[in-house]
Design an enzyme around this catalytic site. Structure first.
Site, short mmCIF file in Angstrom:
data_model
loop_
_atom_site.label_atom_id
_atom_site.label_comp_id
_atom_site.label_asym_id
_atom_site.label_seq_id
_atom_site.Cartn_x
_atom_site.Cartn_y
_atom_site.Cartn_z
CE LYS A 139 -4.79 0.87 0.30
NZ LYS A 139 -5.32 0.20 -0.85
N1 GLU Z 1 -6.98 0.05 -3.35
C1 GLU Z 1 -7.82 -1.58 -3.82
C2 GLU Z 1 -8.42 -2.19 -2.54
O1 GLU Z 1 -8.16 -1.29 -1.64
C3 GLU Z 1 -7.13 -1.89 -4.67
C4 GLU Z 1 -6.49 -2.67 -5.13
C5 GLU Z 1 -5.93 -2.71 -6.92
O2 GLU Z 1 -6.02 -3.17 -7.66
O3 GLU Z 1 -4.49 -3.72 -7.00
O4 GLU Z 1 -8.02 -3.13 -3.15
#
Ligand code: GLU
Length: 406
Positions: free
Chosen positions: A96
């Protein structure tokens, strides 16, 4: 989350050493980002990228832009991604990123310079086989296009698979934008079947009107649910007879907010959570359902569109009340699932039809729901703990087979 991890690890009988490994992020990077602002002054922003675990594959997870981003939050969100990818069994680990900034006060040019500088600063740990970001709170397809371009300029070749959630013409996937909302709709459908309920008789309150809440509400409206309230960061609108969601979204697109929609009353976002309904879809940010309001929630079913919307103490109160909660790492995993399809398509250079994307997504969401449900029955626990048991077991078994590099 730490509590859920510990409870699940205990039920699995996971050894202490492995617990220690899985509790800690593999890598954390903090970067200072000087950006030339439109007024000619330099401003230095702080950015993070945390890679929680890459034993199952490259790290995967969004990048968020918000004033309250901090390392602890990004760390927790990166671990959630590890468990989420394992619940739906896509071959990724968890990561993240975030930048402390207020995108509402920044011009497009400033956001572009900030995004490019951030990408350059974390270049060394990015890549289709290392870490693949995606959109999250306050980032979108355009942000991903800038990340893709900056990375590609550095490595001197167009590398579409370095990010997902891109515009279609830049190697994006059909159905990616709707994927998280679609996953919310699908998991709600599966949960309703278990509860013996039908969409037509189901009142839904949605918190959030962005990529998850807005699209989730539209898809659920289309399935016949009665959406009685929806909110954005300015407040909520409600109509007990059900809102005309396509008209609500058109109004939001035109005016930038939900307030002022004709034929609905206005109330605060907090008050909306306590409205009479059968299903509540928190699809905004963390810690929205707490020990302060959990007792006043009417819903029988909560579908967690956001990451971490329910605190541990609220979870305990709701469990006692018999509320069924489809946890975030399952309910909102539709996004990362289609991110996986996007990554696959980019690497193959062959693009799928929307129907193929949606059918494959549905298969994965239904199977994952059933897998978690079966775990819940086996271990006689909540769906949340069951989802952790399933995912921790998947990560741990890979870890055991690979062994510890020394
Ligand atoms: N930000 C989204 C989540 O929290 C998508 C993450 C992604 O597709 O890599 O799942």
């Amino acid at each position: 989350m730490a509590r859920n991890f510990n409870v699940a690890a205990e039920k699995l009988g996971l050894d202490e050493g492995l617990r220690e490994v899985l509790r800690r992020p593999d890598r954390e990077l903090t970067v200072a980002l000087p950006v030339l602002m439109d007024d000619g002054k330099l401003k230095v922003f702080t950015g993070y990228r945390v890679q929680h675990n890459f034993s199952r594959g490259p790290c995967k997870g969004g990048i968020r832009y918000a004033p309250d981003v901090n390392l602890d939050e990004v760390r927790a969100l990166s671990a959630w991604m590890t468990w989420k990818c394992a619940v739906v069994d896509v071959p990724f680990g968890g990561g993240k990123g975030g930048i402390i900034c207020d995108p509402r006060t920044m011009s497009l040019g400033e956001l572009e310079r900030l995004t490019r500088r951030y990408t350059a600063a974390i270049m060394d740990i990015l890549g289709p086989d290392r870490d693949v970001p995606a959109p999250d709170v306050n980032t979108n397809e355009q942000t991903m296009a800038w990340v893709m371009d900056t990375y590609s300029m550095h490595v001197r070749r167009t590398t579409t698979a370095v990010v997902t959630g891109k515009p279609l013409v830049l190697g994006g996937s059909r159905g990616r934008r709707e994927a998280t909302g679609r996953g919310v709709m699908l998991t709600c459908r599966e949960a309703l079947k278990k509860l013996g309920m039908r969409p037509e008789n189901t009142r839904v309150v949605v918190q959030g009107a962005g990529n998850v809440g807005g699209i989730g509400a539209e898809l659920m409206h289309r399935e016949g649910y009665k959406i009685v309230s929806i909110s954005d960061m300015y407040g909520a609108i409600a109509n007990e007879k059900g809102l005309d969601i396509p008209a609500v979204m058109a109004h939001q697109k035109k005016t930038g907010r939900l307030a002022g929609f004709p034929g609905a009353r206005e109330l605060t976002g907090e008050a909306a959570l306590e409205l009479p309904c059968e299903v509540l879809v928190p699809a905004a940010t963390e810690n929205q359902i707490t020990s302060k309001n959990a007792d006043r929630i009417h819903a029988r079913l909560i579908i967690e569109g956001a990451n971490g919307p329910t605190t541990d103490s609220a979870d305990a109160i709701l469990e006692k009340k018999g509320v069924m909660i489809v946890p975030d790492i399952l309910a909102n995993a539709g996004g990362v699932t289609v991110s996986y399809f996007e990554w696959v398509q980019d690497r193959m250079g062959y693009f799928w039809t929307e129907q193929r994307v949606n059918t494959s997504l549905e298969q994965i969401m239904v199977k994952s729901f059933d897998d978690v449900y079966a775990m819940m029955q086996k271990y006689k626990c909540s769906m949340r703990i069951a989802a952790y048991i399933l995912s921790i077991d998947r990560v741990a078994s890979v870890y055991r087979l690979r062994g510890v590099f020394a």
